[in-house]
Design a protein around this motif. Sequence first.
Motif, PDB file in Angstrom:
ATOM      1  N   PRO A  64       0.815  -1.217   0.000  1.00  0.00           N
ATOM      2  CA  PRO A  64       0.000   0.000   0.000  1.00  0.00           C
ATOM      3  C   PRO A  64       0.849   1.269   0.000  1.00  0.00           C
ATOM      4  O   PRO A  64       1.926   1.315   0.586  1.00  0.00           O
ATOM      5  CB  PRO A  64      -0.790  -0.116   1.310  1.00  0.00           C
ATOM      6  CG  PRO A  64      -0.013  -1.070   2.160  1.00  0.00           C
ATOM      7  CD  PRO A  64       0.693  -1.996   1.238  1.00  0.00           C
ATOM      8  N   ASP A  65       0.311   2.274  -0.677  1.00  0.00           N
ATOM      9  CA  ASP A  65       0.975   3.579  -0.732  1.00  0.00           C
ATOM     10  C   ASP A  65       0.894   4.261   0.629  1.00  0.00           C
ATOM     11  O   ASP A  65       0.093   3.895   1.486  1.00  0.00           O
ATOM     12  CB  ASP A  65       0.309   4.459  -1.806  1.00  0.00           C
ATOM     13  CG  ASP A  65       0.671   3.978  -3.218  1.00  0.00           C
ATOM     14  OD1 ASP A  65       1.408   2.979  -3.324  1.00  0.00           O
ATOM     15  OD2 ASP A  65       0.194   4.600  -4.183  1.00  0.00           O
ATOM     16  N   ILE A  66       1.737   5.307   0.783  1.00  0.00           N
ATOM     17  CA  ILE A  66       1.781   6.048   2.056  1.00  0.00           C
ATOM     18  C   ILE A  66       1.419   7.505   1.781  1.00  0.00           C
ATOM     19  O   ILE A  66       1.932   8.114   0.831  1.00  0.00           O
ATOM     20  CB  ILE A  66       3.211   6.004   2.649  1.00  0.00           C
ATOM     21  CG1 ILE A  66       3.732   4.566   2.711  1.00  0.00           C
ATOM     22  CG2 ILE A  66       3.234   6.633   4.042  1.00  0.00           C
ATOM     23  CD1 ILE A  66       5.253   4.505   2.757  1.00  0.00           C
ATOM     24  N   HIS A  67       0.517   8.056   2.637  1.00  0.00           N
ATOM     25  CA  HIS A  67       0.170   9.474   2.498  1.00  0.00           C
ATOM     26  C   HIS A  67       1.098  10.276   3.398  1.00  0.00           C
ATOM     27  O   HIS A  67       1.313   9.926   4.566  1.00  0.00           O
ATOM     28  CB  HIS A  67      -1.287   9.708   2.874  1.00  0.00           C
ATOM     29  CG  HIS A  67      -2.232   9.269   1.785  1.00  0.00           C
ATOM     30  ND1 HIS A  67      -2.594  10.089   0.753  1.00  0.00           N
ATOM     31  CD2 HIS A  67      -2.827   8.083   1.561  1.00  0.00           C
ATOM     32  CE1 HIS A  67      -3.401   9.426  -0.071  1.00  0.00           C
ATOM     33  NE2 HIS A  67      -3.561   8.198   0.401  1.00  0.00           N
ATOM     34  N   CYS A  68       1.610  11.326   2.844  1.00  0.00           N
ATOM     35  CA  CYS A  68       2.555  12.181   3.570  1.00  0.00           C
ATOM     36  C   CYS A  68       1.872  12.818   4.787  1.00  0.00           C
ATOM     37  O   CYS A  68       0.774  13.353   4.678  1.00  0.00           O
ATOM     38  CB  CYS A  68       3.068  13.271   2.622  1.00  0.00           C
ATOM     39  SG  CYS A  68       4.043  14.538   3.438  1.00  0.00           S
ATOM     40  N   PRO A  69       2.519  12.751   5.969  1.00  0.00           N
ATOM     41  CA  PRO A  69       1.891  13.326   7.173  1.00  0.00           C
ATOM     42  C   PRO A  69       1.867  14.854   7.133  1.00  0.00           C
ATOM     43  O   PRO A  69       1.162  15.473   7.927  1.00  0.00           O
ATOM     44  CB  PRO A  69       2.782  12.819   8.308  1.00  0.00           C
ATOM     45  CG  PRO A  69       4.093  12.490   7.693  1.00  0.00           C
ATOM     46  CD  PRO A  69       3.823  12.135   6.253  1.00  0.00           C
ATOM     47  N   TYR A  70       2.609  15.477   6.214  1.00  0.00           N
ATOM     48  CA  TYR A  70       2.675  16.944   6.179  1.00  0.00           C
ATOM     49  C   TYR A  70       1.766  17.530   5.112  1.00  0.00           C
ATOM     50  O   TYR A  70       0.982  18.438   5.373  1.00  0.00           O
ATOM     51  CB  TYR A  70       4.133  17.383   5.962  1.00  0.00           C
ATOM     52  CG  TYR A  70       5.046  16.759   6.998  1.00  0.00           C
ATOM     53  CD1 TYR A  70       5.043  17.230   8.323  1.00  0.00           C
ATOM     54  CD2 TYR A  70       5.852  15.665   6.679  1.00  0.00           C
ATOM     55  CE1 TYR A  70       5.845  16.625   9.284  1.00  0.00           C
ATOM     56  CE2 TYR A  70       6.653  15.065   7.631  1.00  0.00           C
ATOM     57  CZ  TYR A  70       6.645  15.546   8.935  1.00  0.00           C
ATOM     58  OH  TYR A  70       7.408  14.953   9.884  1.00  0.00           O
ATOM     59  N   CYS A  71       1.843  16.978   3.869  1.00  0.00           N
ATOM     60  CA  CYS A  71       1.042  17.578   2.796  1.00  0.00           C
ATOM     61  C   CYS A  71      -0.073  16.649   2.304  1.00  0.00           C
ATOM     62  O   CYS A  71      -0.917  17.059   1.516  1.00  0.00           O
ATOM     63  CB  CYS A  71       1.937  17.987   1.628  1.00  0.00           C
ATOM     64  SG  CYS A  71       2.516  16.581   0.644  1.00  0.00           S
ATOM     65  N   GLY A  72      -0.083  15.389   2.764  1.00  0.00           N
ATOM     66  CA  GLY A  72      -1.153  14.471   2.383  1.00  0.00           C
ATOM     67  C   GLY A  72      -0.935  13.753   1.070  1.00  0.00           C
ATOM     68  O   GLY A  72      -1.719  12.880   0.710  1.00  0.00           O
ATOM     69  N   ARG A  74       0.128  11.283  -1.916  1.00  0.00           N
ATOM     70  CA  ARG A  74       0.278   9.824  -1.955  1.00  0.00           C
ATOM     71  C   ARG A  74       1.651   9.472  -2.532  1.00  0.00           C
ATOM     72  O   ARG A  74       2.032   9.990  -3.568  1.00  0.00           O
ATOM     73  CB  ARG A  74      -0.823   9.265  -2.849  1.00  0.00           C
ATOM     74  CG  ARG A  74      -1.275   7.864  -2.549  1.00  0.00           C
ATOM     75  CD  ARG A  74      -2.350   7.473  -3.555  1.00  0.00           C
ATOM     76  NE  ARG A  74      -1.868   6.428  -4.420  1.00  0.00           N
ATOM     77  CZ  ARG A  74      -2.289   6.227  -5.660  1.00  0.00           C
ATOM     78  NH1 ARG A  74      -3.201   7.026  -6.210  1.00  0.00           N
ATOM     79  NH2 ARG A  74      -1.814   5.227  -6.359  1.00  0.00           N
ATOM     80  N   ASN A  75       2.353   8.586  -1.839  1.00  0.00           N
ATOM     81  CA  ASN A  75       3.682   8.166  -2.300  1.00  0.00           C
ATOM     82  C   ASN A  75       3.726   6.645  -2.368  1.00  0.00           C
ATOM     83  O   ASN A  75       3.133   5.961  -1.542  1.00  0.00           O
ATOM     84  CB  ASN A  75       4.749   8.655  -1.326  1.00  0.00           C
ATOM     85  CG  ASN A  75       4.938  10.167  -1.367  1.00  0.00           C
ATOM     86  OD1 ASN A  75       5.725  10.687  -2.142  1.00  0.00           O
ATOM     87  ND2 ASN A  75       4.172  10.871  -0.523  1.00  0.00           N
ATOM     88  N   PRO A  76       4.441   6.096  -3.361  1.00  0.00           N
ATOM     89  CA  PRO A  76       4.516   4.647  -3.485  1.00  0.00           C
ATOM     90  C   PRO A  76       5.164   4.010  -2.254  1.00  0.00           C
ATOM     91  O   PRO A  76       5.988   4.653  -1.591  1.00  0.00           O
ATOM     92  CB  PRO A  76       5.412   4.437  -4.715  1.00  0.00           C
ATOM     93  CG  PRO A  76       5.465   5.735  -5.415  1.00  0.00           C
ATOM     94  CD  PRO A  76       5.215   6.797  -4.405  1.00  0.00           C
ATOM     95  N   ALA A  77       4.761   2.766  -1.983  1.00  0.00           N
ATOM     96  CA  ALA A  77       5.324   2.035  -0.847  1.00  0.00           C
ATOM     97  C   ALA A  77       6.840   2.013  -0.973  1.00  0.00           C
ATOM     98  O   ALA A  77       7.378   1.937  -2.074  1.00  0.00           O
ATOM     99  CB  ALA A  77       4.789   0.606  -0.842  1.00  0.00           C
TER     100      ALA A  77
END
Length: 354
Positions: A64-72, A74-77
């Motif tokens: 699963p991808d990860i959402h950035c805690p600062y800007c939201g 979506r980034n690849p796993a």
Amino acid sequence: MAKKELGYVELEWTCPHCGYKNPGSTTVCTSCGAAQPDNVQFEQPAQENLVTDAAKIQRAKAGPDIHCPYCGARNPAGSATCSQCAGDLTEGAVRETGKAVGAHRPQAAPDIACPACGSLNPANAHRCAQCGSSLAAPKPAPAPTPTKSKAPIWIFAVIGLVILACVAFAVLSLRTEEVVGAVNDISWERTVSIEELQPVQRSAWYDEVPASAILGSCREQVRGTQDNPAPNSVEVCGTPYTVDEGSGFGQVVQDCHYEVYDDWCSYTVDEWQEVDKARANGRDLNPTWPQPQLLAGQRAGGREENYEIVFNADGRAYTYKTSDENIFRQCDLGSRWILNVNTFNAVVSIEPNN
Ligand SMILES: [Zn+2]
Ligand SMILES: [Zn+2]
Ligand SMILES: [Zn+2]
């Protein structure tokens, strides 16, 4: 239940800002540039084609991808820092995975007409080839509330009446009143069944047929199901469905199990069967068991005893039937008893009237 993988498909997501439908692998809206928020779910495209591109398959399997805690964004796993703001992704929100999004849709879906210019586009197109407008379907109509099947009212009325009748019957049979009566007549009957070994037809799995039986015909039947193949098993699989992998892709899987076949056989075996009954009866307080005359190959089987006592209470006759020899032996003619009589005038129990 074993899961069987058929492959991966690219899902899509609808931009909440502009309504544009984006391919699952895109993390930022192709139309307005907004990042996909973590609460926007992936959806099935109208037609799901299995992905053949090696790079896309790798992305699909990566997790699963990860959402950035600062800007939201979506980034690849596996990314360490956000591609949009370079923030540290260690504390980022990992997208949910494992949710079944629906039955796999391998069939060709009908073309969709562009809402702006009306020209037809393939079902999976996101932008009109003619005018460039978004082809996102207008907001789906609210799902129709399932209409409850209306059973005719009389069915409920009949069911109600039947229940009422049963309750009334139970209440009336349970309610008893006491009547004092004197023993007027007594009788008893005892039986012993006479049994003989006779051939009977039975059926069982081949390995459970008794050794003494004569085997009849057998045919293959499903004896059980299991996850792993076995000799004489057939694989049975359910409808393929798509599972959200959290990476913009879905895994198409099928739940499968093995049906194991075995021989179900009929057989003939000798079993003790009742062929006759020896009876004894009388109108006294000393019941005796009959002595059955057994022929060669016969044996005495089950025993039964039945006693009947007729009472007279204020000129009215009540009959009490029991299999309790103790009670019966106390029923001297003329002795007085308390009878518990229910609404249907049946004697439920008796006790001595001391
Ligand atoms: Zn957008
Ligand atoms: Zn970021
Ligand atoms: Zn158009």
